[in-house]
Design an enzyme around this catalytic site. Sequence first.
Site, mmCIF file in Angstrom:
data_model
loop_
_atom_site.group_PDB
_atom_site.id
_atom_site.type_symbol
_atom_site.label_atom_id
_atom_site.label_comp_id
_atom_site.label_asym_id
_atom_site.label_seq_id
_atom_site.Cartn_x
_atom_site.Cartn_y
_atom_site.Cartn_z
ATOM 1 N N GLU A 290 0.865 -1.178 0.000
ATOM 2 C CA GLU A 290 0.000 0.000 0.000
ATOM 3 C C GLU A 290 0.903 1.230 0.000
ATOM 4 O O GLU A 290 1.810 1.319 0.829
ATOM 5 C CB GLU A 290 -0.885 0.018 1.234
ATOM 6 N N ARG B 138 4.790 -12.970 9.689
ATOM 7 C CA ARG B 138 5.447 -11.688 9.451
ATOM 8 C C ARG B 138 6.677 -11.580 10.343
ATOM 9 O O ARG B 138 6.841 -12.315 11.320
ATOM 10 C CB ARG B 138 4.496 -10.528 9.736
ATOM 11 N N LYS C 278 3.193 0.517 10.472
ATOM 12 C CA LYS C 278 3.357 1.747 9.693
ATOM 13 C C LYS C 278 2.652 2.921 10.364
ATOM 14 O O LYS C 278 3.133 4.062 10.308
ATOM 15 C CB LYS C 278 2.822 1.552 8.270
#
Length: 566
Positions: A41, A268, A278
Site C-alpha cells: 500500500e 510476518r 506503519k
Amino acid sequence: MHPNEESKEVTKSLNFIESIIEEDIRNNKNESRVHTRFPPEPNGYLHIGHAKSICLNFGLAKNYNGLCNLRFDDTNPTKEEEEYVNSIIEDIKWLGFDWEDRLYYASDYFDQLYDWAEKLIRDGNAYVDDQTAEEIGDQRGAPTRPGTESPFRDRDPEASLELFRRMKNGEFEDGSRVVRAKIDMASPNMHMRDPVIYRIMHTPHDRTGDKWCIYPMYDFAHGQSDYMEGITHSICTLEFEIHRPLYDWFLDKLIETEYRPRQIEFARLNLSYTVMSKRKLLELVKEKHVTGWDDPRMPTVSGLRRRGYTPESIRNFADRIGVAKRDNVIDVALLEHSIREDLNKKAPRVMGVLDPLRVVITNFPEGKTEELEAINNPEDESAGTRMIPLSREIYIERDDFMEDPPRKFFRLAPDREVRLRYAYIIKCEEVIKDGDGNILELRCTYDVDTKSGGPAAGRKVKGTIHWVSAEHALPAEIRLYDRLFINENPDVAEEGKDFKSNLNPDSLEVNMGFVEPSLADALPGSRIQFERRGYFCVDSKDSAAGKLVFNRTVALRDSWSKMLKK
C-alpha cells in the site's frame, strides 16, 4: 572416497512454501507456472518486515524460473501519496530486485472490479446497504454469537444495481451507502459476515483523478487483481489467513476458468526493540521523535540504507531467519550480526577519533611529518594499503587515557606506554589541566626504535590505540546511533502510556571529532570501519564538501546485552 562408501548429496531443506510450490509443479497446476507479486500500500515507507516479504516473493520467482510483479494497492486515496510510491520503487531496486515491465496498480483494474461488483449484485451475491458504518459494525455480532442480517439484505438486485450506479455517479454522500457481499451472517469467520466491498469516497485519486467516487475494499480487489495478473502463488503474511476463505469465495463467484491463484500465509517479521506498524512509524515521524522516515534509527529500508546497511546484509538476514508458519520474535542482534559480517569483508579500515584528547609528542621534531603505511582491510589483501601522516601533535580518544587506572586498564596512563596503531610506542610523561582540574592535553615521548614493522618493533606493550595527526586531521560530525527503544517489546507499555514511553533517550549521541585525511573525498553512502569504534557510513543527506558527517551503522561488538546485564 572409499569405493564402498555412498556419496551423499547435501541439499537445502525446503520451507513449507517451497514444498507447496514444488507439489503444484509436480501436479502441473497452472501449467506449472510460478508467478508471485509484492503488493504494498503506498501509505508509508517500507520497513525491514516488507524487505523480508520482498526477498521471499522475488526470491521464489527467481528460484523457480518464474516472474514477480510489483503492484501498488492504491484503493484508498485518502492515505496514499506519490512520495510513498517513489520511495517503495527506490527501496526495492536498492535491495537488488527487478520486476522488469510488470509494474501494476490496483487502480488499473477499477473498471473491471466495478463490472464484477455489478455481476455479484445481479447474481444475488451482493447488495447495497443504506446503514451507517456504526450500525453495520453493531450487527456483525461476535465470534461467539452470530450477527444480525441487514434490513437491506434482501433488497431486489435491480434496486441495488440502480443504487450502485447512482453511488458511482456521485449522487450520495460519503458513508451514506456501501455495497456488501451476501455470504453468511452466522459464519464463525467474522470476515465472511457480509463484508463491505465498495464504499463512497469523494476523494480524487492520484492516478484516476475524479473518475471515481467509489473505491473497492482491499479484500475485494486483492484476489481479483491476482487473477488478472496471472499470479499463481499469492504470498501473504499470517494475519491474512482468516481472509483466505473470502479470497476464494470471490474467485468462485466471479471466475469460470480452471486457473486460480492460491493464497499462502507466512509469519510476518517481528523484531525485538522495534515497532513494525506503519501507523506507529508515521506517528514517530509526525511528532518529530525522529527526523523523518529515513532517520537512521528507523527500521525502514531507507533508514537502514542511510545508516549504512547493505542490500546484501538485508538479503542474507532474510535468508537466515527463514520462513515460518507461526509468529515469533527475531532478536535484532541477528540483523546487526548480518551487517557486521558483510562489512567486515568489504569495509576499509580507517582511523577516527570521536572524543578527542590532544597529545603532544615532545621529542618528535617540530614541523616534521612522517608517512606511515596502513592496511586498508586485513580481510581483503586486494584492498592494499594507504599512507597516513604522523606529526608532533595528535588526537587520541579521551577514554583511552586514565589518571588512576584499574589493574586491567591497558591503555595510556601516567608513566605508562602504549603503541600508536601503525606507528610507535609512546609514554605519558605529563598531564596538563585547566584551573578546574579538567585534562587539556598530555605530554608524551616516543621511542624512535619501535616503529611498526621496523627492525626494533618487537618491544611489546599490552595496549594499542588509534589516533589521528592534529595537523592533518579533518573535523567531522560523528553520530552514534543506538536502538530506538529501550524495551525488547516496545508495544508493551505501562498503564496509561503508549509505545512512545519506551523510546530510548540515548538513541542518538553526536560527537565532534576528527578523522584521517584519506576521507577528504569520501562519497555519501561510503562505508568504512573506524578502527576499534565500529562501522560507519558517510551520511547521504547532511554530509557535504568541507562538512563530513558519519553515521554509526553498528558497533564492533554487541555491548547492548552486556549493558542490560549490568
